[in-house]
Design a protein around this motif. Structure first.
Motif, PDB file in Angstrom:
ATOM      1  N   THR A   1     -92.363   7.088  45.343  1.00 20.75           N
ATOM      2  CA  THR A   1     -92.177   7.312  43.908  1.00 20.75           C
ATOM      3  C   THR A   1     -93.529   7.230  43.190  1.00 20.75           C
ATOM      4  OG1 THR A   1     -89.962   6.388  44.013  1.00 20.75           O
ATOM      5  CG2 THR A   1     -90.991   6.451  41.839  1.00 20.75           C
ATOM      6  N   ARG A   2     -94.362   6.326  43.609  1.00 23.52           N
ATOM      7  CA  ARG A   2     -95.681   6.167  42.982  1.00 23.52           C
ATOM      8  C   ARG A   2     -96.710   7.142  43.582  1.00 23.52           C
ATOM      9  NH1 ARG A   2    -100.022   6.629  42.122  1.00 23.52           N
ATOM     10  NH2 ARG A   2    -101.620   5.140  41.467  1.00 23.52           N
ATOM     11  N   GLU A   3     -96.779   7.186  44.919  1.00 22.83           N
ATOM     12  CA  GLU A   3     -97.870   7.940  45.544  1.00 22.83           C
ATOM     13  C   GLU A   3     -97.691   9.451  45.423  1.00 22.83           C
ATOM     14  OE1 GLU A   3    -100.146   5.033  48.534  1.00 22.83           O
ATOM     15  OE2 GLU A   3     -98.782   6.417  49.523  1.00 22.83           O
TER      16      GLU A   3
ATOM     17  N   ALA B   1    -112.262   4.509  35.543  1.00 21.39           N
ATOM     18  CA  ALA B   1    -111.965   3.250  36.221  1.00 21.39           C
ATOM     19  C   ALA B   1    -112.358   3.321  37.681  1.00 21.39           C
ATOM     20  CB  ALA B   1    -110.482   2.936  36.100  1.00 21.39           C
ATOM     21  N   GLU B   2    -112.018   4.457  38.339  1.00 22.01           N
ATOM     22  CA  GLU B   2    -112.222   4.523  39.793  1.00 22.01           C
ATOM     23  C   GLU B   2    -112.552   5.916  40.300  1.00 22.01           C
ATOM     24  OE1 GLU B   2    -108.523   3.290  41.619  1.00 22.01           O
ATOM     25  OE2 GLU B   2    -107.455   5.018  40.832  1.00 22.01           O
ATOM     26  N   HIS B   3    -112.384   6.958  39.499  1.00 25.36           N
ATOM     27  CA  HIS B   3    -112.647   8.310  40.005  1.00 25.36           C
ATOM     28  C   HIS B   3    -114.088   8.740  39.789  1.00 25.36           C
ATOM     29  CE1 HIS B   3    -108.090   9.447  39.497  1.00 25.36           C
ATOM     30  NE2 HIS B   3    -108.293   8.526  40.410  1.00 25.36           N
ATOM     31  N   GLY B   4    -114.773   8.100  38.863  1.00 26.83           N
ATOM     32  CA  GLY B   4    -116.159   8.467  38.580  1.00 26.83           C
ATOM     33  C   GLY B   4    -116.265   9.418  37.398  1.00 26.83           C
TER      34      GLY B   4
ATOM     35  N   GLY C   1    -100.393   4.487  36.957  1.00 24.66           N
ATOM     36  CA  GLY C   1    -101.631   3.877  37.418  1.00 24.66           C
ATOM     37  C   GLY C   1    -101.490   2.456  37.903  1.00 24.66           C
ATOM     38  N   HIS C   2    -102.665   1.833  37.985  1.00 18.86           N
ATOM     39  CA  HIS C   2    -102.793   0.509  38.587  1.00 18.86           C
ATOM     40  C   HIS C   2    -102.796  -0.505  37.450  1.00 18.86           C
ATOM     41  CE1 HIS C   2    -104.021   3.116  41.885  1.00 18.86           C
ATOM     42  NE2 HIS C   2    -104.969   3.607  41.109  1.00 18.86           N
ATOM     43  N   VAL C   3    -101.600  -0.886  37.010  1.00 23.70           N
ATOM     44  CA  VAL C   3    -101.519  -1.708  35.805  1.00 23.70           C
ATOM     45  C   VAL C   3    -102.148  -3.083  36.034  1.00 23.70           C
ATOM     46  CG1 VAL C   3     -99.199  -2.669  36.183  1.00 23.70           C
ATOM     47  CG2 VAL C   3    -100.005  -2.261  33.854  1.00 23.70           C
TER      48      VAL C   3
ATOM     49  N   LEU D   1    -105.159   3.199  33.892  1.00 19.66           N
ATOM     50  CA  LEU D   1    -104.130   4.239  33.746  1.00 19.66           C
ATOM     51  C   LEU D   1    -104.708   5.604  34.124  1.00 19.66           C
ATOM     52  CD1 LEU D   1    -102.420   3.288  30.355  1.00 19.66           C
ATOM     53  CD2 LEU D   1    -101.498   2.990  32.663  1.00 19.66           C
ATOM     54  N   HIS D   2    -103.913   6.400  34.835  1.00 15.97           N
ATOM     55  CA  HIS D   2    -104.287   7.782  35.120  1.00 15.97           C
ATOM     56  C   HIS D   2    -103.594   8.673  34.095  1.00 15.97           C
ATOM     57  CE1 HIS D   2    -106.387   6.520  38.581  1.00 15.97           C
ATOM     58  NE2 HIS D   2    -105.317   6.124  39.243  1.00 15.97           N
ATOM     59  N   VAL D   3    -104.409   9.354  33.312  1.00 13.05           N
ATOM     60  CA  VAL D   3    -103.888  10.221  32.257  1.00 13.05           C
ATOM     61  C   VAL D   3    -103.969  11.647  32.777  1.00 13.05           C
ATOM     62  CG1 VAL D   3    -104.203  10.963  29.867  1.00 13.05           C
ATOM     63  CG2 VAL D   3    -104.869   8.640  30.545  1.00 13.05           C
TER      64      VAL D   3
HETATM   65 ZN    ZN Z   1    -105.693   5.581  41.233  1.00 14.22          ZN
END
Ligand code: ZN
Ligand code: 2HG
Length: 457
Positions: free
Chosen positions: A326-328, A414-417, A376-378, A383-385
């Motif tokens: 559901t998440r991935e 946050a993490e993608h650059g 996202g990773h709360v 958050l992934h927008v």
């Molecule tokens: Zn992520």
């Protein structure tokens, strides 16, 4: 820059590893989302750090920009060509060796091109695991994950990629080798290359080998999806779970529209009826033999929680994987619906709920036809927008969203650059002095600016 460059590259890596044919180049020229694309002069696949150093020196001598590429799972356009055919893509795929796991210190040396899934497999076979996990594990490479300082779903327990790196080896555009591998757990002899290169997105040097710190493999896990009325309630529950569950490994947030989209795509039955407005995925994990204890501990915290509307729990591996879908599957489901604009942001916890409300209102006012998917990773405030239905080259909504993030005290990545996607927005959250210092560091390592030009700045 003529055929001489191609001939010299061919001589450096061998004819079958120099790709000039458009069909062979194509998979390296477009990113995973389909949004970022360009034409490369060639794709070159060195076998090791020596060949890589030769390749970079050859490119430098010819004035050709070089773009390092791992598994091509990046989401900000930082690993694919963007010019009209002048850049050389340097694939690290062949540097994929995985050394023996050192069972006494819990570490392993891997090549930059080894995929996360292969390293996880090797580590788990020895009773260890990689501290970072993410959905793109089958393609994402450790080198790319270091270069972008990848995060993923276990950051709240183990930290991000930089925290897993004991040491690394990297090659500069001039072909100089930085760092040593294997490295030492403690080494304060001057600047720390992992700290400098993690998150540098291939702009300073190309990472070739990584000495990774492993974490204990925790084969017993329990995963739950909790349905909640809103993000405030979710954050309150998340706080209670953080305090009450020392084995907590993941806290992920989803919203009803994204869950529906995802399940229309993966065709699995909805794990929670409705779905509820907000869904929290919780994972707890521990050593073998602890599964029922984990199940009881999670159940005790959730059972009487007045905020929890619905619960789905899996205490077996198959069920856990299914709940994670559901998440991935969000990312694939979004991509199947169109070419998204992807923004990956962090907010201070107190501003997560205001941001979620305001971003919806903002997108509705600026682009009423656009579709916004948030998840996202709360646990990390991340958050992934995802925005669907925007004109590919029109970034005005993206800028407005990132401006909102900055006003709420967040970060635009946050993490993608930053890649090429967000370079115009960097001044929103970095000062002029910071950007000037970053440029000075770049100039020290790559004075002619040939390594991944146009990324970050
Ligand atoms: Zn992520
Ligand atoms: C994830 O958390 C990845 O699954 C991808 O960071 C996020 O697709 C995205 O926006």
């Amino acid at each position: 820059m003529g055929d001489d460059l191609i001939e010299r590259l061919r001589a450096a890596v061998g004819p079958q590893h120099l790709l000039v044919d458009p069909d062979l180049r194509a998979p390296y020229e477009t990113d995973w989302t389909g949004r970022w694309s360009g034409r490369a002069r060639a794709v070159v696949r060195p076998a090791d750090a020596h060949q890589l150093a030769d390749v970079l020196r050859i490119c430098l001598a010819a004035g050709a920009p070089a773009i390092a590429q791992g598994g091509n799972t990046g989401l900000v356009g930082g690993g694919v060509p963007r010019g009209g055919g002048s850049e050389v893509v340097v694939s690290l795929a062949r540097l994929d060796g995985i050394g023996p796991v050192d069972g006494s210190s819990g570490d392993v040396v891997v090549g930059a091109g080894a995929t996360l899934a292969r390293v996880q497999e090797a580590a788990r076979a020895a009773g260890w695991d990689v501290g970072v996990d993410l959905a793109a594990r089958d393609s994402a490479t450790i080198g790319g994950m270091v270069a972008t300082n990848a995060g993923g779903v276990h950051v709240l327990r183990y930290g991000g990629m930089v925290e897993q790196v004991i040491g690394l080896e990297a090659v500069t555009m001039a072909g100089e080798v930085l760092g040593r591998v294997p490295a030492l757990r403690k080494d304060n002899s001057g600047y720390h290359w992992p700290a400098l290169l993690a998150g540098s997105e291939g702009t300073l040097a190309v990472v070739t080998r990584i000495h990774l710190k492993l974490v204990p493999h925790l084969p017993d896990r329990v995963v739950a999806l909790l349905g909640l009325p809103d993000l405030d309630a979710l954050l309150a529950v998340a706080g209670r779970l953080r305090r009450g569950l020392p084995s907590l490994r993941a806290l992920e947030v989803m919203f009803a529209d994204g869950v529906t989209l995802t399940h229309e795509y993966n065709r699995l039955p909805l794990p929670l009826p409705g779905p509820p407005p907000v869904v929290l995925l919780v994972e707890v994990a521990d050593a073998a033999g602890t599964r029922s204890r984990l199940f009881d501990a999670l159940g005790a915290l959730v059972a009487d929680d007045p905020d929890v509307l619905a619960t789905a729990v899996a205490d077996d591996e198959l069920g856990a994987r299914r709940l994670w879908r559901t998440r991935e599957d969000h990312t694939e489901a979004i991509n199947a619906a169109g070419i998204p604009h992807k923004l990956d942001v962090t907010l201070p916890t107190a501003n997560l709920a205001p941001f979620a409300d305001e971003v919806r209102a903002l997108v509705t006012s600026l682009a009423p036809a656009a579709r916004l998917v948030l998840f996202g990773h709360v646990g990390d405030g991340n958050l992934h927008v995802n925005l669907l239905g925007l004109v590919p080259d029109d970034d005005s909504v993206d800028h407005a969203v990132l401006d909102l993030v900055a006003r709420l005290g967040g970060s635009i990545s946050a993490e993608h650059g930053i890649g090429v996607a967000k370079r115009a927005d960097l001044p929103l959250t970095r000062t002029g002095a910071e950007i000037a210092t970053m440029r000075a560091i770049k100039a020290a390592l790559d004075p002619t600016g040939r390594l991944n030009p146009g990324v970050i700045f």
